[in-house]
Write a protein that holds these residues in place. Sequence first.
Motif, PDB file in Angstrom:
ATOM      1  N   ARG A  32      -5.120   1.722 -10.610  1.00  9.15           N
ATOM      2  CA  ARG A  32      -4.967   0.762  -9.517  1.00  9.15           C
ATOM      3  C   ARG A  32      -4.704   1.487  -8.196  1.00  9.15           C
ATOM      4  N   SER A  33      -5.355   2.630  -8.027  1.00  3.79           N
ATOM      5  CA  SER A  33      -5.193   3.419  -6.810  1.00  3.79           C
ATOM      6  C   SER A  33      -6.076   2.868  -5.692  1.00  3.79           C
ATOM      7  N   GLU A  34      -5.485   2.632  -4.523  1.00  2.00           N
ATOM      8  CA  GLU A  34      -6.261   2.159  -3.377  1.00  2.00           C
ATOM      9  C   GLU A  34      -7.240   3.229  -2.894  1.00  2.00           C
ATOM     10  N   ASP A  35      -6.801   4.480  -2.874  1.00  2.00           N
ATOM     11  CA  ASP A  35      -7.676   5.571  -2.432  1.00  2.00           C
ATOM     12  C   ASP A  35      -8.906   5.681  -3.322  1.00  2.00           C
ATOM     13  N   ARG A  36      -8.682   5.565  -4.623  1.00  2.00           N
ATOM     14  CA  ARG A  36      -9.811   5.660  -5.550  1.00  2.00           C
ATOM     15  C   ARG A  36     -10.752   4.467  -5.395  1.00  2.00           C
TER      16      ARG A  36
END
Length: 200
Positions: A32-36
């Motif tokens: 749930r990474s925003e960057d990813r």
Amino acid sequence: AGAAAHAVWRDMRTEVIAGQFLDLGAQADGDRSEDRAVRIDQLKTATYTVERPLHMGAVMAGADEATVTALRAYGTDVGVAFQLRNDLMDAYGAPDHTGKRTGEDLREGKNTLLLACGVRRAEEAGDRSAQRALARVGRSSAPEDAEEAARVLDRVGAREEVSRRCRLLAERGLGRIRRLDLHPAVSEGLRRFAETAART
């Protein structure tokens, strides 16, 4: 020009494969990474649908480096905005308008920026009920769980945050090409596309 265009095509193909790999990996890992999420949007959508096609056309037309750079930057910004809009439409759009069932990405557990923002906001607010609802994303294929997740994403402010980001990216993309000496029809097409991407 042919050799240069082929090099662009080769880069685009590699980027799409990398983006698909990251997307499937994030889905499998429950990432749930925003960057990813943004990186996947850049590689899978922005480069394939906007940035690299503009790059290829500019190279084939013999455009100078400044024009190529500006068009690519526009393509990245507006391409990501378009994908974010698509994520919002998936969660909140009417099926007769989008052509698919509402909430497919939520049922599949795709790590969209919308979902990643929602998870972060729920954690920051200490909202346990929101955290529980969003934790079920990708683990349940029940339509009611996807509908609840969409309501939660709206309630915690993720929907508005992503909508705002769409608008900012589209505006920034337009700013990148404002000083280019483009054919009026091209300028108008790029402007209209950016406006569509910002319409959430």
